[in-house]
Design a protein around this motif. Structure first.
Motif, PDB file in Angstrom:
ATOM      1  N   TRP A  47      49.510  43.560  46.466  1.00  0.00           N
ATOM      2  CA  TRP A  47      48.508  43.651  45.129  1.00  0.00           C
ATOM      3  C   TRP A  47      47.813  42.247  44.537  1.00  0.00           C
ATOM      4  O   TRP A  47      46.748  42.502  43.792  1.00  0.00           O
ATOM      5  CB  TRP A  47      50.001  44.043  44.446  1.00  0.00           C
ATOM      6  N   GLU A  48      48.399  40.993  44.894  1.00  0.00           N
ATOM      7  CA  GLU A  48      47.772  40.475  45.015  1.00  0.00           C
ATOM      8  C   GLU A  48      46.654  40.262  44.961  1.00  0.00           C
ATOM      9  O   GLU A  48      46.065  39.648  44.344  1.00  0.00           O
ATOM     10  CB  GLU A  48      49.152  38.628  44.608  1.00  0.00           C
ATOM     11  N   VAL A  49      46.690  40.109  45.856  1.00  0.00           N
ATOM     12  CA  VAL A  49      45.186  40.083  46.784  1.00  0.00           C
ATOM     13  C   VAL A  49      44.466  40.823  46.454  1.00  0.00           C
ATOM     14  O   VAL A  49      43.742  40.273  46.111  1.00  0.00           O
ATOM     15  CB  VAL A  49      45.252  40.139  48.324  1.00  0.00           C
ATOM     16  N   LEU A  50      45.228  41.891  46.294  1.00  0.00           N
ATOM     17  CA  LEU A  50      43.922  43.020  45.840  1.00  0.00           C
ATOM     18  C   LEU A  50      43.367  42.616  44.384  1.00  0.00           C
ATOM     19  O   LEU A  50      42.399  42.712  44.170  1.00  0.00           O
ATOM     20  CB  LEU A  50      44.617  44.473  45.999  1.00  0.00           C
ATOM     21  N   GLU A  51      44.405  41.969  43.606  1.00  0.00           N
ATOM     22  CA  GLU A  51      43.857  41.917  42.129  1.00  0.00           C
ATOM     23  C   GLU A  51      42.796  40.298  41.832  1.00  0.00           C
ATOM     24  O   GLU A  51      42.010  40.408  41.412  1.00  0.00           O
ATOM     25  CB  GLU A  51      45.269  41.746  41.374  1.00  0.00           C
ATOM     26  N   HIS A  52      43.367  39.410  43.037  1.00  0.00           N
ATOM     27  CA  HIS A  52      42.465  38.823  43.240  1.00  0.00           C
ATOM     28  C   HIS A  52      41.265  39.294  43.478  1.00  0.00           C
ATOM     29  O   HIS A  52      40.032  37.938  43.438  1.00  0.00           O
ATOM     30  CB  HIS A  52      42.846  37.389  44.207  1.00  0.00           C
ATOM     31  N   LEU A  53      40.982  40.334  44.650  1.00  0.00           N
ATOM     32  CA  LEU A  53      39.740  40.652  45.256  1.00  0.00           C
ATOM     33  C   LEU A  53      39.004  40.953  43.387  1.00  0.00           C
ATOM     34  O   LEU A  53      37.911  40.756  43.756  1.00  0.00           O
ATOM     35  CB  LEU A  53      39.849  41.978  46.063  1.00  0.00           C
ATOM     36  N   ARG A  54      39.622  41.991  42.944  1.00  0.00           N
ATOM     37  CA  ARG A  54      39.210  42.728  41.920  1.00  0.00           C
ATOM     38  C   ARG A  54      38.093  41.399  41.030  1.00  0.00           C
ATOM     39  O   ARG A  54      37.032  41.482  41.029  1.00  0.00           O
ATOM     40  CB  ARG A  54      39.982  43.498  40.730  1.00  0.00           C
ATOM     41  N   ILE A  55      39.371  40.050  40.778  1.00  0.00           N
ATOM     42  CA  ILE A  55      39.262  39.199  39.519  1.00  0.00           C
ATOM     43  C   ILE A  55      37.606  38.627  40.252  1.00  0.00           C
ATOM     44  O   ILE A  55      36.869  38.155  39.153  1.00  0.00           O
ATOM     45  CB  ILE A  55      40.356  38.529  39.120  1.00  0.00           C
ATOM     46  N   ALA A  56      37.781  38.323  41.486  1.00  0.00           N
ATOM     47  CA  ALA A  56      36.697  37.964  41.612  1.00  0.00           C
ATOM     48  C   ALA A  56      35.502  38.094  41.795  1.00  0.00           C
ATOM     49  O   ALA A  56      34.666  37.644  41.683  1.00  0.00           O
ATOM     50  CB  ALA A  56      36.884  36.763  42.987  1.00  0.00           C
ATOM     51  N   GLN A  57      35.698  39.326  42.172  1.00  0.00           N
ATOM     52  CA  GLN A  57      33.965  40.559  42.676  1.00  0.00           C
ATOM     53  C   GLN A  57      33.795  40.338  41.466  1.00  0.00           C
ATOM     54  O   GLN A  57      32.350  40.618  41.018  1.00  0.00           O
ATOM     55  CB  GLN A  57      34.169  41.557  43.133  1.00  0.00           C
ATOM     56  N   GLU A  58      34.890  40.722  40.136  1.00  0.00           N
ATOM     57  CA  GLU A  58      34.067  40.612  38.906  1.00  0.00           C
ATOM     58  C   GLU A  58      33.605  39.814  38.163  1.00  0.00           C
ATOM     59  O   GLU A  58      32.076  39.938  37.483  1.00  0.00           O
ATOM     60  CB  GLU A  58      34.969  41.079  37.585  1.00  0.00           C
ATOM     61  N   ASP A  59      34.384  38.315  38.564  1.00  0.00           N
ATOM     62  CA  ASP A  59      33.305  37.085  38.102  1.00  0.00           C
ATOM     63  C   ASP A  59      32.393  37.372  38.879  1.00  0.00           C
ATOM     64  O   ASP A  59      31.717  36.729  37.659  1.00  0.00           O
ATOM     65  CB  ASP A  59      34.894  35.824  37.966  1.00  0.00           C
ATOM     66  N   ILE A  60      31.797  37.275  39.849  1.00  0.00           N
ATOM     67  CA  ILE A  60      30.274  37.050  40.698  1.00  0.00           C
ATOM     68  C   ILE A  60      29.464  37.982  40.217  1.00  0.00           C
ATOM     69  O   ILE A  60      29.165  37.623  39.613  1.00  0.00           O
ATOM     70  CB  ILE A  60      31.234  36.966  42.316  1.00  0.00           C
TER      71      ILE A  60
END
Length: 158
Positions: A47-60
């Motif tokens: 979950w932590e990695v998935l959330e990181h993916l979601r946050i970083a992708q959204e930011d970019i």
């Protein structure tokens, strides 16, 4: 290479399935009891990695499209706060947010009005192509981490 071939290849790169696992496969059937389990002291949970993916992708993506976008603070803004449990609602929101962001990026790629080699107007030296490749690279890396974490937890049937 024609523009349409480049766009097609970028979409395939983002969707995965050729040289790496698709996001849907990496996230399919994760045991709810294991979503937030760290298999080692220095290993993030799925979950932590998935959330990181979601946050970083959204930011970019938002940075690319919105000149007024403010990126989170690095690194704490790019990782979820540790939590004791991950509810089904939290999990689904993260999965859905990641998938929605990915599809929005794919729509950007498929928009023939967007010159992929052009600089993002407010992005200094960054081009649309650079931003797309950044997401693809980042997603591939962390989806591999999700698979590895699931293997360490005995939760991978792939």
């Amino acid at each position: 290479m024609t523009d349409s071939v480049l766009r097609e290849q970028l979409v395939k790169l983002l969707r995965g399935g050729e040289a790496r696992v698709k996001a849907e496969t990496a996230l399919a059937d994760v045991n709810p009891k294991l979503r937030n389990v760290r298999p080692g002291a220095d290993v993030h949970s799925v979950w932590e990695v998935l959330e990181h993916l979601r946050i970083a992708q959204e930011d970019i993506l938002r940075y690319t499209l919105d000149p007024s976008w403010k990126s989170p603070e690095w690194p704490e803004g790019y990782w979820p706060t540790r939590t004791e449990s991950v509810t089904d609602a939290m999990w689904q929101a993260s999965v859905d947010g990641f998938a929605t962001g990915l599809e929005e990026l794919i729509k950007l790629i498929q928009d023939s009005e967007v010159d992929l080699t052009a600089k993002v107007p407010h992005g200094d030296w960054r081009t649309y192509l650079r931003q797309i490749l950044l997401v693809a690279d980042h997603n591939a890396y962390h989806l591999g981490q999700i698979v590895q974490t699931r293997k360490l937890l005995g939760d991978w049937r792939g």
